[in-house]
Design a protein around this motif. Structure first.
Motif, PDB file in Angstrom:
ATOM      1  N   ALA A 184      45.984  50.579  29.775  1.00  0.00           N
ATOM      2  CA  ALA A 184      47.165  51.375  30.133  1.00  0.00           C
ATOM      3  C   ALA A 184      47.525  52.381  29.046  1.00  0.00           C
ATOM      4  N   ILE A 185      47.258  52.016  27.788  1.00  0.00           N
ATOM      5  CA  ILE A 185      47.589  52.877  26.666  1.00  0.00           C
ATOM      6  C   ILE A 185      46.867  54.219  26.729  1.00  0.00           C
ATOM      7  N   LEU A 186      45.666  54.230  27.322  1.00  0.00           N
ATOM      8  CA  LEU A 186      44.896  55.471  27.434  1.00  0.00           C
ATOM      9  C   LEU A 186      45.658  56.514  28.239  1.00  0.00           C
ATOM     10  N   PHE A 187      46.341  56.065  29.270  1.00  0.00           N
ATOM     11  CA  PHE A 187      47.041  56.985  30.164  1.00  0.00           C
ATOM     12  C   PHE A 187      48.362  57.458  29.556  1.00  0.00           C
ATOM     13  N   LYS A 188      48.997  56.601  28.772  1.00  0.00           N
ATOM     14  CA  LYS A 188      50.213  57.040  28.092  1.00  0.00           C
ATOM     15  C   LYS A 188      49.866  58.072  27.022  1.00  0.00           C
ATOM     16  N   LYS A 189      48.811  57.824  26.264  1.00  0.00           N
ATOM     17  CA  LYS A 189      48.404  58.771  25.225  1.00  0.00           C
ATOM     18  C   LYS A 189      47.979  60.109  25.820  1.00  0.00           C
ATOM     19  N   ALA A 190      47.479  60.062  27.067  1.00  0.00           N
ATOM     20  CA  ALA A 190      47.051  61.293  27.730  1.00  0.00           C
ATOM     21  C   ALA A 190      48.217  62.056  28.344  1.00  0.00           C
ATOM     22  N   GLY A 191      49.414  61.488  28.260  1.00  0.00           N
ATOM     23  CA  GLY A 191      50.606  62.204  28.698  1.00  0.00           C
ATOM     24  C   GLY A 191      51.009  62.008  30.146  1.00  0.00           C
ATOM     25  N   PHE A 192      50.439  61.023  30.822  1.00  0.00           N
ATOM     26  CA  PHE A 192      50.847  60.784  32.205  1.00  0.00           C
ATOM     27  C   PHE A 192      52.249  60.175  32.253  1.00  0.00           C
ATOM     28  N   LYS A 193      53.002  60.568  33.264  1.00  0.00           N
ATOM     29  CA  LYS A 193      54.380  60.102  33.395  1.00  0.00           C
ATOM     30  C   LYS A 193      54.477  58.756  34.098  1.00  0.00           C
ATOM     31  N   GLU A 194      53.472  58.439  34.916  1.00  0.00           N
ATOM     32  CA  GLU A 194      53.489  57.221  35.711  1.00  0.00           C
ATOM     33  C   GLU A 194      52.077  56.659  35.821  1.00  0.00           C
ATOM     34  N   ILE A 195      51.977  55.341  36.007  1.00  0.00           N
ATOM     35  CA  ILE A 195      50.708  54.712  36.325  1.00  0.00           C
ATOM     36  C   ILE A 195      50.926  53.715  37.464  1.00  0.00           C
ATOM     37  N   HIS A 196      49.830  53.366  38.125  1.00  0.00           N
ATOM     38  CA  HIS A 196      49.859  52.516  39.314  1.00  0.00           C
ATOM     39  C   HIS A 196      48.894  51.357  39.116  1.00  0.00           C
ATOM     40  N   SER A 197      49.375  50.139  39.391  1.00  0.00           N
ATOM     41  CA  SER A 197      48.522  48.965  39.215  1.00  0.00           C
ATOM     42  C   SER A 197      48.961  47.862  40.171  1.00  0.00           C
ATOM     43  N   SER A 198      48.006  47.055  40.621  1.00  0.00           N
ATOM     44  CA  SER A 198      48.379  45.877  41.413  1.00  0.00           C
ATOM     45  C   SER A 198      48.709  44.706  40.499  1.00  0.00           C
ATOM     46  N   ALA A 199      48.174  44.722  39.267  1.00  0.00           N
ATOM     47  CA  ALA A 199      48.430  43.655  38.279  1.00  0.00           C
ATOM     48  C   ALA A 199      48.291  42.274  38.914  1.00  0.00           C
ATOM     49  N   SER A 200      47.271  42.118  39.725  1.00  0.00           N
ATOM     50  CA  SER A 200      47.185  40.922  40.559  1.00  0.00           C
ATOM     51  C   SER A 200      46.270  39.848  39.984  1.00  0.00           C
ATOM     52  N   LYS A 201      46.442  38.668  40.518  1.00  0.00           N
ATOM     53  CA  LYS A 201      45.558  37.553  40.211  1.00  0.00           C
ATOM     54  C   LYS A 201      45.277  36.805  41.506  1.00  0.00           C
ATOM     55  N   GLU A 202      44.131  36.133  41.542  1.00  0.00           N
ATOM     56  CA  GLU A 202      43.784  35.335  42.711  1.00  0.00           C
ATOM     57  C   GLU A 202      44.539  34.021  42.666  1.00  0.00           C
ATOM     58  N   ILE A 203      45.196  33.690  43.777  1.00  0.00           N
ATOM     59  CA  ILE A 203      45.965  32.450  43.795  1.00  0.00           C
ATOM     60  C   ILE A 203      45.327  31.374  44.681  1.00  0.00           C
ATOM     61  N   THR A 204      44.468  31.796  45.589  1.00  0.00           N
ATOM     62  CA  THR A 204      43.759  30.819  46.415  1.00  0.00           C
ATOM     63  C   THR A 204      42.576  31.484  47.089  1.00  0.00           C
ATOM     64  N   SER A 205      41.558  30.717  47.385  1.00  0.00           N
ATOM     65  CA  SER A 205      40.407  31.205  48.123  1.00  0.00           C
ATOM     66  C   SER A 205      40.489  30.695  49.554  1.00  0.00           C
ATOM     67  N   SER A 206      40.123  31.535  50.489  1.00  0.00           N
ATOM     68  CA  SER A 206      40.192  31.144  51.884  1.00  0.00           C
ATOM     69  C   SER A 206      39.093  30.146  52.227  1.00  0.00           C
ATOM     70  N   SER A 207      39.460  29.153  52.997  1.00  0.00           N
ATOM     71  CA  SER A 207      38.468  28.190  53.486  1.00  0.00           C
ATOM     72  C   SER A 207      38.128  28.447  54.949  1.00  0.00           C
ATOM     73  N   VAL A 208      38.698  29.539  55.486  1.00  0.00           N
ATOM     74  CA  VAL A 208      38.444  29.885  56.882  1.00  0.00           C
ATOM     75  C   VAL A 208      37.075  30.538  56.986  1.00  0.00           C
ATOM     76  N   PHE A 209      36.245  30.059  57.889  1.00  0.00           N
ATOM     77  CA  PHE A 209      34.852  30.502  57.905  1.00  0.00           C
ATOM     78  C   PHE A 209      34.682  31.975  58.231  1.00  0.00           C
ATOM     79  N   PHE A 210      35.638  32.582  58.949  1.00  0.00           N
ATOM     80  CA  PHE A 210      35.488  33.984  59.330  1.00  0.00           C
ATOM     81  C   PHE A 210      36.185  34.939  58.367  1.00  0.00           C
ATOM     82  N   ASP A 211      36.824  34.421  57.346  1.00  0.00           N
ATOM     83  CA  ASP A 211      37.499  35.287  56.378  1.00  0.00           C
ATOM     84  C   ASP A 211      37.429  34.661  54.992  1.00  0.00           C
ATOM     85  N   LYS A 212      36.558  35.189  54.157  1.00  0.00           N
ATOM     86  CA  LYS A 212      36.377  34.658  52.807  1.00  0.00           C
ATOM     87  C   LYS A 212      37.155  35.460  51.762  1.00  0.00           C
ATOM     88  N   THR A 213      38.067  36.326  52.232  1.00  0.00           N
ATOM     89  CA  THR A 213      38.831  37.151  51.312  1.00  0.00           C
ATOM     90  C   THR A 213      39.816  36.305  50.508  1.00  0.00           C
TER      91      THR A 213
END
Length: 233
Positions: A184-213
């Protein structure tokens, strides 16, 4: 510098607000790049989240060239977001050759007013980004969410800086994709006013056979780490 969190659920939005993020982009199905959230989620967010929320208007995954009925659906969704008093709309339309569909994008921008309008990562599909930037400035877009035409914004930072220089104060270049507490520091040093992130983590894996997302959520600690980095830089 502002941090916008891409929230894919009510829990993600709550974590974004509680962590101190300045804005949310709300969507569903982040694994396919995001689509328009359900009415139930929109209503819940509008009633319980107090920081600004911009809503992604994208009727399906895939390309950004839409049939007439899909376009009408997008306009209906924008009207719903206005009634629910959201802060902004995140959307956009391309032609079959991946150039900006000027007429349809203009129609969405006009319909969205007085809400802000962010042209989403469809921008990263265009062949001539500087031309596209000038077209979007002419249309009155408030910001462009882009990774600099690369998979990750860090790899596209040179183009992002060029676009920012061209845009000046006419619109905001909003870097997004793969931004975290380590870069993130790279974008602040480059002078951007805003940044966008999901900042996400995986909390569970699907056990449904048709959806492994895997199920992911915007993580409170990840968000706070990004905020800490950009605040102390």
């Amino acid at each position: 510098m502002k941090l916008e969190i891409c929230a894919n659920s009510y829990q993600s939005a709550t974590n974004a607000q509680n962590s101190g993020a300045q804005r949310i982009e709300l969507c569903s199905e982040l694994s396919v790049g995001g689509i328009t959230p359900s009415y139930g989620l929109l209503k819940n967010i509008s009633e319980n989240i107090t920081i600004p929320v911009n809503v992604l208007i994208r009727p399906r995954s895939g390309n950004f060239c839409y049939a007439d009925d899909e376009f009408e659906q997008m306009k209906s969704d924008i009207k719903i977001c206005k009634k629910l008093d959201f802060s902004g709309i995140v959307s956009g339309v391309l032609n079959e050759d991946n150039s900006i569909d000027i007429e349809r994008t203009k129609e969405l921008i006009q319909l969205s007013k007085p809400l802000s309008f962010t042209f989403h990562r469809a921008f990263d599909c265009v062949e001539h980004p500087k031309k596209a930037l000038n077209q979007l400035m002419y249309l009155g877009v408030d910001r462009i969410l882009t990774s600099g035409l690369q998979e990750k914004a860090e790899n596209g930072i040179d183009l992002l800086k060029e676009l920012q220089e061209i845009a000046k104060d006419n619109l905001i270049i909003l870097p997004g994709s793969g931004i975290n507490s380590k870069n993130a520091i790279l974008f602040k040093k480059a002078g951007f006013k805003e940044i966008h992130s999901s900042a996400s983590k995986e909390i569970t894996s699907s056990s449904v056979f048709f959806d492994k997302t895997p199920q992911t959520v915007s993580d409170l600690e990840n968000i706070q780490e990004i905020l800490k980095v950009i605040k102390n830089a």
